[in-house]
Design an enzyme around this catalytic site. Structure first.
Site, PDB file in Angstrom:
ATOM      1  N   CYS A 100       0.856  -1.186   0.000  1.00  0.00           N
ATOM      2  CA  CYS A 100       0.000   0.000   0.000  1.00  0.00           C
ATOM      3  C   CYS A 100       0.888   1.231   0.000  1.00  0.00           C
ATOM      4  O   CYS A 100       1.888   1.264   0.720  1.00  0.00           O
ATOM      5  CB  CYS A 100      -0.886  -0.012   1.240  1.00  0.00           C
ATOM      6  SG  CYS A 100      -1.991   1.399   1.371  1.00  0.00           S
ATOM      7  N   HIS A 142      -9.128  -3.823  -1.734  1.00  0.00           N
ATOM      8  CA  HIS A 142      -8.132  -3.023  -1.007  1.00  0.00           C
ATOM      9  C   HIS A 142      -8.505  -1.540  -1.045  1.00  0.00           C
ATOM     10  O   HIS A 142      -8.485  -0.854  -0.012  1.00  0.00           O
ATOM     11  CB  HIS A 142      -6.751  -3.274  -1.637  1.00  0.00           C
ATOM     12  CG  HIS A 142      -5.645  -2.474  -1.037  1.00  0.00           C
ATOM     13  ND1 HIS A 142      -4.611  -3.033  -0.327  1.00  0.00           N
ATOM     14  CD2 HIS A 142      -5.412  -1.130  -1.039  1.00  0.00           C
ATOM     15  CE1 HIS A 142      -3.792  -2.078   0.088  1.00  0.00           C
ATOM     16  NE2 HIS A 142      -4.254  -0.913  -0.336  1.00  0.00           N
ATOM     17  N   GLU A 143      -8.854  -1.045  -2.244  1.00  0.00           N
ATOM     18  CA  GLU A 143      -9.154   0.393  -2.375  1.00  0.00           C
ATOM     19  C   GLU A 143     -10.423   0.767  -1.622  1.00  0.00           C
ATOM     20  O   GLU A 143     -10.484   1.814  -0.964  1.00  0.00           O
ATOM     21  CB  GLU A 143      -9.280   0.805  -3.843  1.00  0.00           C
ATOM     22  CG  GLU A 143      -8.022   0.649  -4.684  1.00  0.00           C
ATOM     23  CD  GLU A 143      -6.759   1.150  -4.016  1.00  0.00           C
ATOM     24  OE1 GLU A 143      -6.803   2.131  -3.253  1.00  0.00           O
ATOM     25  OE2 GLU A 143      -5.704   0.533  -4.235  1.00  0.00           O
ATOM     26  N   HIS A 146     -10.087   1.405   1.988  1.00  0.00           N
ATOM     27  CA  HIS A 146      -9.594   2.734   2.370  1.00  0.00           C
ATOM     28  C   HIS A 146     -10.759   3.695   2.641  1.00  0.00           C
ATOM     29  O   HIS A 146     -10.649   4.588   3.487  1.00  0.00           O
ATOM     30  CB  HIS A 146      -8.727   3.325   1.252  1.00  0.00           C
ATOM     31  CG  HIS A 146      -7.304   2.854   1.242  1.00  0.00           C
ATOM     32  ND1 HIS A 146      -6.425   3.128   2.257  1.00  0.00           N
ATOM     33  CD2 HIS A 146      -6.592   2.156   0.309  1.00  0.00           C
ATOM     34  CE1 HIS A 146      -5.231   2.610   1.960  1.00  0.00           C
ATOM     35  NE2 HIS A 146      -5.305   2.007   0.780  1.00  0.00           N
TER      36      HIS A 146
HETATM   37 NI    NI Z   1      -3.625   1.127  -0.132  1.00  0.00          NI
END
Ligand code: NI
Length: 177
Positions: A100, A142-143, A146
């Site tokens: 990341c 993953h995004e 966030h």
């Molecule tokens: Ni990330």
């Protein structure tokens, strides 16, 4: 065009839940997307979420187009995804290594749904609806994490599988998300 500073793990802004985008076609949204793209490309990332540059909106970008360093990598088209929703297809999860841009120089083994459907809109407000798997599914999960204030280390099941790139994968150039 502007390369923006990417916030690092420990910054409380990375732990906040982001707000939906309500207005499309604004110059502010366009300049956010341009800055995100410039920043991701400069840092050789495969994805970036708005909160990583300190903007608490539900906006992510991702994509991995042909890269001579990763000739075998699965290609993911460059995508702007706003106000996303995710729905796993089946229960199957798979462990995979993630990095990341907010956790520079590190890698961890993270379980993700292998296949999922994602919906949302692009920068003009047009709907996006895709069913994807493997790396494409991983990068979207993953995004979108966030946007809910979750960084991948929080999802690692076995912390012995978390470490520095140069120790885990000596000599390799890796992409971060
Ligand atoms: Ni990330």
């Amino acid at each position: 065009m502007a390369i923006r500073e990417v916030l690092k793990m420990g910054d409380p802004r990375l732990l906040a839940v982001s707000e939906p985008v309500r207005a499309f076609g604004s110059p502010e949204l366009q300049s956010l997307l341009t800055d995100m793209r410039d920043t991701m490309l400069r840092l050789n990332g495969a994805g970036l979420a708005a909160p990583q540059i300190g903007v608490g909106l539900r906006v992510v970008i991702f994509g991995l187009e042909h890269n001579p360093r990763y000739p075998e990598a699965e290609l993911v088209p460059y995508t702007v995804l706003i106000n996303p929703t995710l729905a796993p297809v089946g229960d199957a999860q798979e462990e995979g290594w993630e990095g990341c841009l907010s956790v520079p120089g590190m890698r961890g083994l993270v379980p993700r749904y292998r296949e999922l459907r994602y919906t949302g809109v692009d920068e003009t407000g047009q709907p996006i609806d895709r069913t994807v798997k493997d790396f494409h599914a991983r990068v979207v999960q993953h995004e979108v994490d966030h946007l809910d204030g979750i960084l991948y280390p929080q999802r690692i099941r076995d912390l012995t599988q978390f470490g520095f790139n140069e120790a885990l994968f000596p000599g390799q150039n890796l992409v971060d998300e």
